[in-house]
Scaffold this motif. Structure first.
Motif, PDB file in Angstrom:
ATOM      1  N   GLU A 156      36.619  40.203  34.887  1.00 15.16           N
ATOM      2  CA  GLU A 156      36.170  39.611  33.759  1.00 15.16           C
ATOM      3  C   GLU A 156      37.394  39.064  33.005  1.00 15.16           C
ATOM      4  O   GLU A 156      37.800  37.991  32.613  1.00 15.16           O
ATOM      5  CB  GLU A 156      35.116  40.184  32.884  1.00 15.16           C
ATOM      6  CG  GLU A 156      33.779  40.183  33.809  1.00 15.16           C
ATOM      7  CD  GLU A 156      32.636  40.859  32.831  1.00 15.16           C
ATOM      8  OE1 GLU A 156      32.928  41.292  31.674  1.00 15.16           O
ATOM      9  OE2 GLU A 156      31.674  41.458  33.455  1.00 15.16           O
ATOM     10  N   PHE A 157      38.384  40.215  32.552  1.00 16.70           N
ATOM     11  CA  PHE A 157      39.394  39.958  31.600  1.00 16.70           C
ATOM     12  C   PHE A 157      40.469  38.807  32.504  1.00 16.70           C
ATOM     13  O   PHE A 157      40.768  37.993  32.004  1.00 16.70           O
ATOM     14  CB  PHE A 157      40.263  41.317  31.327  1.00 16.70           C
ATOM     15  CG  PHE A 157      41.401  41.006  30.731  1.00 16.70           C
ATOM     16  CD1 PHE A 157      41.214  40.339  29.446  1.00 16.70           C
ATOM     17  CD2 PHE A 157      42.610  41.313  31.093  1.00 16.70           C
ATOM     18  CE1 PHE A 157      42.510  40.270  28.707  1.00 16.70           C
ATOM     19  CE2 PHE A 157      43.879  41.255  30.500  1.00 16.70           C
ATOM     20  CZ  PHE A 157      43.868  40.690  29.333  1.00 16.70           C
ATOM     21  N   TYR A 158      40.857  39.238  33.578  1.00 15.19           N
ATOM     22  CA  TYR A 158      41.587  38.312  34.092  1.00 15.19           C
ATOM     23  C   TYR A 158      41.109  36.896  34.533  1.00 15.19           C
ATOM     24  O   TYR A 158      41.845  35.806  34.584  1.00 15.19           O
ATOM     25  CB  TYR A 158      42.208  38.961  35.458  1.00 15.19           C
ATOM     26  CG  TYR A 158      43.077  39.956  34.824  1.00 15.19           C
ATOM     27  CD1 TYR A 158      44.327  39.756  34.185  1.00 15.19           C
ATOM     28  CD2 TYR A 158      42.646  41.199  35.218  1.00 15.19           C
ATOM     29  CE1 TYR A 158      45.168  41.101  33.953  1.00 15.19           C
ATOM     30  CE2 TYR A 158      43.489  42.507  34.815  1.00 15.19           C
ATOM     31  CZ  TYR A 158      44.709  42.185  34.137  1.00 15.19           C
ATOM     32  OH  TYR A 158      45.299  43.435  33.585  1.00 15.19           O
ATOM     33  N   ASP A 159      39.717  36.830  34.700  1.00 14.41           N
ATOM     34  CA  ASP A 159      38.963  35.640  34.947  1.00 14.41           C
ATOM     35  C   ASP A 159      39.136  34.805  33.636  1.00 14.41           C
ATOM     36  O   ASP A 159      39.551  33.551  33.662  1.00 14.41           O
ATOM     37  CB  ASP A 159      37.499  35.546  35.082  1.00 14.41           C
ATOM     38  CG  ASP A 159      37.109  35.906  36.681  1.00 14.41           C
ATOM     39  OD1 ASP A 159      37.765  35.504  37.467  1.00 14.41           O
ATOM     40  OD2 ASP A 159      36.103  36.716  36.773  1.00 14.41           O
ATOM     41  N   ASP A 160      38.950  35.345  32.479  1.00  8.35           N
ATOM     42  CA  ASP A 160      39.185  34.779  31.235  1.00  8.35           C
ATOM     43  C   ASP A 160      40.564  34.130  31.115  1.00  8.35           C
ATOM     44  O   ASP A 160      40.766  33.124  30.494  1.00  8.35           O
ATOM     45  CB  ASP A 160      38.676  35.457  30.170  1.00  8.35           C
ATOM     46  CG  ASP A 160      37.481  35.944  30.178  1.00  8.35           C
ATOM     47  OD1 ASP A 160      36.415  35.462  30.830  1.00  8.35           O
ATOM     48  OD2 ASP A 160      36.886  36.885  29.345  1.00  8.35           O
ATOM     49  N   ILE A 209      41.336  47.144  37.238  1.00  8.58           N
ATOM     50  CA  ILE A 209      40.587  46.718  38.438  1.00  8.58           C
ATOM     51  C   ILE A 209      40.081  47.865  39.099  1.00  8.58           C
ATOM     52  O   ILE A 209      38.622  48.108  39.449  1.00  8.58           O
ATOM     53  CB  ILE A 209      41.392  45.477  39.390  1.00  8.58           C
ATOM     54  CG1 ILE A 209      41.906  44.556  38.840  1.00  8.58           C
ATOM     55  CG2 ILE A 209      40.403  45.054  40.395  1.00  8.58           C
ATOM     56  CD1 ILE A 209      41.126  43.651  37.774  1.00  8.58           C
ATOM     57  N   TYR A 210      40.919  48.852  39.394  1.00  9.51           N
ATOM     58  CA  TYR A 210      40.403  50.111  39.768  1.00  9.51           C
ATOM     59  C   TYR A 210      40.984  51.317  39.224  1.00  9.51           C
ATOM     60  O   TYR A 210      41.977  51.684  39.297  1.00  9.51           O
ATOM     61  CB  TYR A 210      41.138  50.172  41.328  1.00  9.51           C
ATOM     62  CG  TYR A 210      40.454  49.315  42.385  1.00  9.51           C
ATOM     63  CD1 TYR A 210      39.012  49.796  42.888  1.00  9.51           C
ATOM     64  CD2 TYR A 210      40.715  47.920  42.677  1.00  9.51           C
ATOM     65  CE1 TYR A 210      38.366  48.811  43.812  1.00  9.51           C
ATOM     66  CE2 TYR A 210      40.138  47.251  43.711  1.00  9.51           C
ATOM     67  CZ  TYR A 210      38.938  47.600  44.438  1.00  9.51           C
ATOM     68  OH  TYR A 210      38.347  47.052  44.913  1.00  9.51           O
ATOM     69  N   PRO A 211      40.101  51.692  37.981  1.00 10.02           N
ATOM     70  CA  PRO A 211      40.836  52.795  37.268  1.00 10.02           C
ATOM     71  C   PRO A 211      41.208  53.998  37.727  1.00 10.02           C
ATOM     72  O   PRO A 211      42.279  54.333  37.506  1.00 10.02           O
ATOM     73  CB  PRO A 211      39.624  52.937  36.449  1.00 10.02           C
ATOM     74  CG  PRO A 211      38.689  51.688  36.512  1.00 10.02           C
ATOM     75  CD  PRO A 211      39.013  51.150  37.921  1.00 10.02           C
ATOM     76  N   ASP A 212      40.557  54.381  38.900  1.00  6.26           N
ATOM     77  CA  ASP A 212      41.136  55.437  39.694  1.00  6.26           C
ATOM     78  C   ASP A 212      41.775  55.157  41.212  1.00  6.26           C
ATOM     79  O   ASP A 212      42.288  56.042  41.763  1.00  6.26           O
ATOM     80  CB  ASP A 212      39.985  56.791  39.814  1.00  6.26           C
ATOM     81  CG  ASP A 212      38.706  55.692  40.660  1.00  6.26           C
ATOM     82  OD1 ASP A 212      39.021  54.706  41.014  1.00  6.26           O
ATOM     83  OD2 ASP A 212      37.821  56.608  40.885  1.00  6.26           O
ATOM     84  N   GLY A 213      42.009  53.757  41.111  1.00  8.26           N
ATOM     85  CA  GLY A 213      42.623  53.506  42.605  1.00  8.26           C
ATOM     86  C   GLY A 213      41.387  53.442  43.407  1.00  8.26           C
ATOM     87  O   GLY A 213      41.664  52.633  44.568  1.00  8.26           O
ATOM     88  N   LYS A 214      40.335  53.903  43.427  1.00  7.44           N
ATOM     89  CA  LYS A 214      39.223  53.426  44.374  1.00  7.44           C
ATOM     90  C   LYS A 214      38.021  52.829  43.951  1.00  7.44           C
ATOM     91  O   LYS A 214      37.198  52.068  44.620  1.00  7.44           O
ATOM     92  CB  LYS A 214      38.644  55.208  44.773  1.00  7.44           C
ATOM     93  CG  LYS A 214      39.892  55.923  45.152  1.00  7.44           C
ATOM     94  CD  LYS A 214      40.335  55.510  46.596  1.00  7.44           C
ATOM     95  CE  LYS A 214      41.369  56.786  46.952  1.00  7.44           C
ATOM     96  NZ  LYS A 214      42.031  56.412  48.244  1.00  7.44           N
TER      97      LYS A 214
END
Length: 477
Positions: A97-101, A84-89
């Motif tokens: 989209e992945f978790y929506d699916d 969701i936040y690759p660098d935390g920001k």
């Protein structure tokens, strides 16, 4: 306590199974995902490798179809912060989209999602920037992540967990790769407990504001401690283990209370853990809907003189009985084995009655509904003629469900029970030698092979259990 009448589990009871993102998803560098602290641990031992694991990232539809075929009522999974936040920001829509699916696929089979916001994996960039959970900076970044989860998934997800096993994270400092070597270990432990507790409290309040019908709580490890003997020293040692290891952190979120003898213990060692009035106000404002915990075993404690040498606890990393490292905390307690109970190959006691005991302790102390969000047996599983026979796991689960039903007879309000795990996952401390799944994943620590799924005998046993809503005890009058 024995009962003349056996009560049934309530309708709508959440019979579930669980996994965690870094242990099951794989695809650790795909679709914009950043590196987590767990990814950085890759290669530090023979079995910790998050690159592929069970490849749930690409096979979630296959696995969720098996859940649907089983009749699973709920699936607990965690959201990888770094998707969701690759660098935390910086927000990554591909992760959303992945978790929506996943959520939509679960709902297609009428499976209730339960989302764990944090389960041991955070952006490595935050670890490098300010030491991760040791810094108050983590609060703002965690809450940004939590808010995004609530806003993006809250229209379909009713059940939430803030943080998984914060007490194990601080007890085993290498568990998340977040310990700072130049910081006193006790100082680190108490600061991380404080930061995580404040995050849980703030996230619970935020969730209630954003999702009006949400049910949210924090998750802990809770192996109750028994005294090694009837000696008062051992009884006090067991109390100390429960209070210091488990109840101190739980009390912060569920009672807005700091245990005075925990404060005094650290004060005598030159560490001031007293929280500010601002911190206490945040904790007092928090209203969790339930308390969740992971139950696998019970512990045993005996008295520990001040002059003892300190020993930090350690996992059995070999699967050979007798390889566990019991803790020695001078002036508090020291761990020891329990000759009255059978043990797994990894030295964890097998204690179904301890589940009922732990439920009684938590319900009495906090007076909120309880969820068992992990329970299972890690074992060596073998494929024979294309099948996996695991009667030892069935026996383990059956006896724990029986004690769970007796706890319901005691009048404890239990909302759900989740087997760890649905498919075989990468065990944090033992890789794929130690398997927990109801579904076998055909791979080894050194090779992912084809990752074929094979339903174990325990899968079919759990399927039958769900048909009777878990009511396996005689309904005597």
């Amino acid at each position: 306590m024995e009962h003349r009448k056996i009560h049934s589990f309530p309708e709508g009871f959440l019979w579930g199974a669980a996994t965690a993102a870094y242990q099951v998803e794989g695809a650790y560098r795909e679709d914009g995902k950043g590196l987590s602290n767990q990814d950085i641990l890759n290669g530090t031992n023979a079995f910790h490798d998050t690159a592929v694991t069970a490849d749930f990232y690409h096979r979630y539809k296959e696995d969720i179809a098996l859940m649907g075929e089983m009749g699973l009522k709920s699936f607990r999974f965690s959201v990888a912060w770094t998707r969701i936040y690759p660098d935390g920001k910086t927000l990554n829509r591909k992760g959303i989209e992945f978790y929506d699916d996943i959520i939509n696929e679960l709902l297609k089979y009428n499976i209730e999602p339960m989302v764990t916001i944090y389960h041991f994996d955070h952006p490595y960039e935050l670890q490098k920037a300010y030491g991760g959970w040791y810094s108050d900076c983590m609060i703002e970044d965690y809450l940004r992540f939590a808010r995004t989860c609530f806003e993006e998934f809250g229209d379909r997800v009713k059940y939430w967990l803030t943080i998984c096993e914060q007490n194990n994270i601080v007890l085993y400092p290498d568990l998340i790769g977040g310990y700072l070597e130049d910081v006193d270990i006790d100082t680190w432990r108490m600061q991380v407990t404080r930061v995580m507790s404040l995050c849980s409290a703030k996230a619970i309040n935020m969730c209630h504001e954003i999702i009006k019908d949400a049910k949210i709580g924090a998750s802990y490890s809770f192996p109750p401690s028994y005294p090694a003997s009837s000696s008062p020293d051992d009884v006090l040692a067991a109390m100390n283990e429960n209070d210091f290891r488990d109840f101190y952190g739980m009390d912060l979120v569920y009672r807005a209370r700091q245990n005075p003898w925990v404060i005094r213990y650290y004060e005598e060692r030159g560490i001031d853990i007293r929280l500010t009035e601002e911190d206490m106000e945040i904790l007092r404002s928090c209203r969790p809907d339930f308390i969740a915990y992971n139950y696998y075993r019970t512990n045993v404690a005996k008295g520990c003189p001040l002059e003892s040498g300190q020993i930090q606890p350690g996992f059995n990393l070999t699967g050979k009985k007798g390889s566990i490292t019991y803790p020695v905390f001078p002036g508090l307690y020291q761990g020891t084995g329990n000759a009255a109970l059978e043990k797994s190959d990894w030295d964890w006691t097998i204690d179904p009655e301890g589940l009922r005991i732990s439920l009684r302790m938590l319900y009495d102390r906090y007076a909120v509904p309880v969820m068992i969000v992990e329970n299972g047996l890690g074992a060596y599983d073998q494929v024979e003629d294309g099948k996996v026979h695991d009667p030892y796991r069935i026996e383990y689960l059956k006896k724990h469900v029986e004690q769970l039903q007796l706890a319901v007879c005691d009048g404890i309000e239990v909302w759900g029970y989740y087997v760890w795990s649905f498919v075989d996952v990468m065990s944090t401390s033992n890789g794929y030698n130690k398997r927990y799944g109801l579904v076998y994943v055909d791979r080894t620590d050194s090779s992912p092979k084809e990752l074929k799924r094979i339903c174990k005998d325990s899968y079919y046993w759990y399927q039958e259990l769900l048909k009777v809503n878990g009511n396996i005890l005689d309904r005597r009058e």
